[in-house]
Design a protein around this motif. Structure first.
Motif, PDB file in Angstrom:
ATOM      1  N   GLU A 193       2.753  13.916   3.378  1.00  0.00           N
ATOM      2  CA  GLU A 193       2.301  15.109   2.649  1.00  0.00           C
ATOM      3  C   GLU A 193       3.372  15.560   1.643  1.00  0.00           C
ATOM      4  O   GLU A 193       3.083  15.914   0.508  1.00  0.00           O
ATOM      5  CB  GLU A 193       1.985  16.226   3.660  1.00  0.00           C
ATOM      6  CG  GLU A 193       1.236  17.425   3.087  1.00  0.00           C
ATOM      7  CD  GLU A 193      -0.057  17.047   2.370  1.00  0.00           C
ATOM      8  OE1 GLU A 193      -0.667  16.017   2.737  1.00  0.00           O
ATOM      9  OE2 GLU A 193      -0.448  17.779   1.427  1.00  0.00           O
ATOM     10  N   ARG A 208       3.130  13.432  -1.319  1.00  0.00           N
ATOM     11  CA  ARG A 208       1.857  13.616  -2.037  1.00  0.00           C
ATOM     12  C   ARG A 208       1.930  14.831  -2.936  1.00  0.00           C
ATOM     13  O   ARG A 208       1.373  14.840  -4.027  1.00  0.00           O
ATOM     14  CB  ARG A 208       0.718  13.822  -1.032  1.00  0.00           C
ATOM     15  CG  ARG A 208       0.150  12.534  -0.540  1.00  0.00           C
ATOM     16  CD  ARG A 208      -1.077  12.778   0.320  1.00  0.00           C
ATOM     17  NE  ARG A 208      -1.451  11.518   0.940  1.00  0.00           N
ATOM     18  CZ  ARG A 208      -1.775  11.393   2.218  1.00  0.00           C
ATOM     19  NH1 ARG A 208      -1.797  12.434   2.999  1.00  0.00           N
ATOM     20  NH2 ARG A 208      -2.078  10.199   2.692  1.00  0.00           N
ATOM     21  N   GLN A 247      -1.857   6.856  -3.228  1.00  0.00           N
ATOM     22  CA  GLN A 247      -1.862   7.971  -2.275  1.00  0.00           C
ATOM     23  C   GLN A 247      -3.295   8.444  -2.017  1.00  0.00           C
ATOM     24  O   GLN A 247      -3.672   8.716  -0.888  1.00  0.00           O
ATOM     25  CB  GLN A 247      -0.994   9.123  -2.789  1.00  0.00           C
ATOM     26  CG  GLN A 247       0.489   8.792  -2.722  1.00  0.00           C
ATOM     27  CD  GLN A 247       1.380   9.849  -3.324  1.00  0.00           C
ATOM     28  OE1 GLN A 247       0.967  10.595  -4.211  1.00  0.00           O
ATOM     29  NE2 GLN A 247       2.619   9.903  -2.870  1.00  0.00           N
ATOM     30  N   LYS A 248      -4.079   8.509  -3.089  1.00  0.00           N
ATOM     31  CA  LYS A 248      -5.475   8.926  -2.910  1.00  0.00           C
ATOM     32  C   LYS A 248      -6.232   7.897  -2.077  1.00  0.00           C
ATOM     33  O   LYS A 248      -7.060   8.246  -1.240  1.00  0.00           O
ATOM     34  CB  LYS A 248      -6.147   9.105  -4.269  1.00  0.00           C
ATOM     35  CG  LYS A 248      -5.682  10.367  -4.987  1.00  0.00           C
ATOM     36  CD  LYS A 248      -6.736  10.864  -5.944  1.00  0.00           C
ATOM     37  CE  LYS A 248      -6.249  12.056  -6.762  1.00  0.00           C
ATOM     38  NZ  LYS A 248      -5.878  13.198  -5.944  1.00  0.00           N
ATOM     39  N   HIS A 277       3.054   8.010   1.733  1.00  0.00           N
ATOM     40  CA  HIS A 277       1.832   8.780   1.987  1.00  0.00           C
ATOM     41  C   HIS A 277       2.086  10.041   2.800  1.00  0.00           C
ATOM     42  O   HIS A 277       1.164  10.618   3.351  1.00  0.00           O
ATOM     43  CB  HIS A 277       0.803   7.886   2.683  1.00  0.00           C
ATOM     44  CG  HIS A 277       0.475   6.672   1.876  1.00  0.00           C
ATOM     45  ND1 HIS A 277       0.008   6.754   0.586  1.00  0.00           N
ATOM     46  CD2 HIS A 277       0.605   5.349   2.138  1.00  0.00           C
ATOM     47  CE1 HIS A 277      -0.161   5.531   0.109  1.00  0.00           C
ATOM     48  NE2 HIS A 277       0.202   4.664   1.018  1.00  0.00           N
ATOM     49  N   ALA A 298       2.862   2.065   2.451  1.00  0.00           N
ATOM     50  CA  ALA A 298       2.966   2.558   3.832  1.00  0.00           C
ATOM     51  C   ALA A 298       4.392   2.487   4.385  1.00  0.00           C
ATOM     52  O   ALA A 298       4.641   2.884   5.517  1.00  0.00           O
ATOM     53  CB  ALA A 298       2.015   1.773   4.731  1.00  0.00           C
ATOM     54  N   SER A 337       7.360   5.919   4.164  1.00  0.00           N
ATOM     55  CA  SER A 337       5.982   5.815   3.708  1.00  0.00           C
ATOM     56  C   SER A 337       5.817   6.750   2.512  1.00  0.00           C
ATOM     57  O   SER A 337       6.372   7.844   2.498  1.00  0.00           O
ATOM     58  CB  SER A 337       5.026   6.218   4.820  1.00  0.00           C
ATOM     59  OG  SER A 337       3.755   6.517   4.260  1.00  0.00           O
ATOM     60  N   GLY A 379      -5.317  10.391   0.886  1.00  0.00           N
ATOM     61  CA  GLY A 379      -4.796  11.559   0.188  1.00  0.00           C
ATOM     62  C   GLY A 379      -5.838  12.281  -0.649  1.00  0.00           C
ATOM     63  O   GLY A 379      -5.527  13.210  -1.372  1.00  0.00           O
ATOM     64  N   GLN A 424      -5.176   6.125   0.275  1.00  0.00           N
ATOM     65  CA  GLN A 424      -4.747   6.069   1.678  1.00  0.00           C
ATOM     66  C   GLN A 424      -4.886   7.433   2.340  1.00  0.00           C
ATOM     67  O   GLN A 424      -3.983   7.931   2.996  1.00  0.00           O
ATOM     68  CB  GLN A 424      -3.286   5.591   1.766  1.00  0.00           C
ATOM     69  CG  GLN A 424      -3.022   4.263   1.105  1.00  0.00           C
ATOM     70  CD  GLN A 424      -3.693   3.114   1.840  1.00  0.00           C
ATOM     71  OE1 GLN A 424      -3.617   2.997   3.058  1.00  0.00           O
ATOM     72  NE2 GLN A 424      -4.375   2.250   1.090  1.00  0.00           N
ATOM     73  N   THR A 470       0.824  -1.210   0.000  1.00  0.00           N
ATOM     74  CA  THR A 470       0.000   0.000   0.000  1.00  0.00           C
ATOM     75  C   THR A 470       0.857   1.259   0.000  1.00  0.00           C
ATOM     76  O   THR A 470       0.333   2.364   0.022  1.00  0.00           O
ATOM     77  CB  THR A 470      -0.909   0.060   1.244  1.00  0.00           C
ATOM     78  OG1 THR A 470      -0.056   0.095   2.405  1.00  0.00           O
ATOM     79  CG2 THR A 470      -1.840  -1.123   1.318  1.00  0.00           C
TER      80      THR A 470
END
Ligand code: HEC
Length: 230
Positions: free
Chosen positions: A163, A166, A207-208, A161, A144, A159, A212, A210, A142
């Motif tokens: 910011e 992203r 990303q979306k 994910h 992570a 990770s 995002g 999880q 995923t």
């Protein structure tokens, strides 16, 4: 006869005393080398520094245009999944020799962003497959940051994910895949250019998925479903 024996005995005694006597003594003199050409051989080992080459490395980079084992020289051949019936420049085995955005992720001196070809369902599937093969081992299925390599001690795995990642431009991520970053090695010699972009497209979806994405990005009917859930 006896005399010879005593002379020999005395000699051996002195030899023993001398040998034991110097044991454990430190000396600033260089050690005695019996085979200097074995101690210091005229060769370099992998990763050794060298003053001979301008870049200071003893190991030489592969000749430009080197193709990984098992791949053919770049030629007209469709890459499965990325392009179908097409005569586009993406339509061949490509490990990235060009200097344009597609091949480097850069536009001039800056990172660009956006996938430089149409993203279809097929691209996403290819991206998912390539991500699972090349990235999941470290970053986890995923993203992570909990892949197998992490569990076996590669503690710096991050990770995907955060910011920071992203909002990072696609071009910079493309460059990370190509050349690596800090403790992540580059995959530019084994992941083809269109596949790197396909991976990024898939990574964006991950990303979306999880956290995002915001509700406003959902299609209206999905958003309605979300709002109606108690
Ligand atoms: C061998 C393990 C490993 C593999 C395989 C791997 N990564 Fe990484 N990745 C790392 C580590 C470790 C870091 C953290 C680097 C650091 O800052 O020290 C990282 C960092 C990153 C970053 C953040 C870079 C930054 O700017 O901070 C991105 C994006 C990334 N990886 C994407 C990928 C993608 C996409 C793939 C697959 C094509 C991949 N990685 C494959 C280990 C790996």
């Amino acid at each position: 006869m006896l005399r010879t024996f005593f002379i020999l005995l005395a000699f051996v005694a002195i030899l023993v005393v001398v040998m034991l006597g110097v044991r454990g003594q430190k000396s600033p003199a260089p050690p005695f080398e019996i085979f200097p050409d074995m101690d210091r051989q005229p060769k370099v080992k992998a990763q050794d520094p060298s003053t001979f080459y301008a870049d200071g490395r003893a190991a030489r980079p592969p000749v430009p245009g080197t193709v990984p084992l098992g791949y053919d020289q770049p030629q007209e051949r469709p890459i499965k999944g990325v392009v179908t019936e097409s005569t586009s420049p993406y339509d061949r085995v490509n490990f990235g020799t060009g200097t344009d955005y597609f091949n480097t992720g850069r536009i001039g001196a800056q990172w660009g962003t956006g996938i430089p070809f149409e993203v279809t369902m097929e691209t996403m599937r290819r991206g998912q497959e390539r991500y699972t093969i090349n990235c999941a081992i470290c970053h986890g299925a995923t993203g992570a940051g909990d892949g197998m390599a992490k569990q076996f001690g590669l503690n710096t795995v991050q990770s995907l994910h955060q910011e920071r990642l992203r909002t990072m431009s696609d071009g910079e991520i493309f460059n990370t895949i190509t050349n690596g970053k800090n403790t992540m090695f580059g995959l530019g010699d084994r992941v083809q250019v269109p596949d790197r972009w396909a991976i990024i497209a898939y990574l964006r979806a991950l990303q979306k998925s999880q956290g995002g994405a915001t509700a406003s990005e959902l299609p209206p009917e999905e958003r309605a479903k979300l709002l109606s859930t108690p």
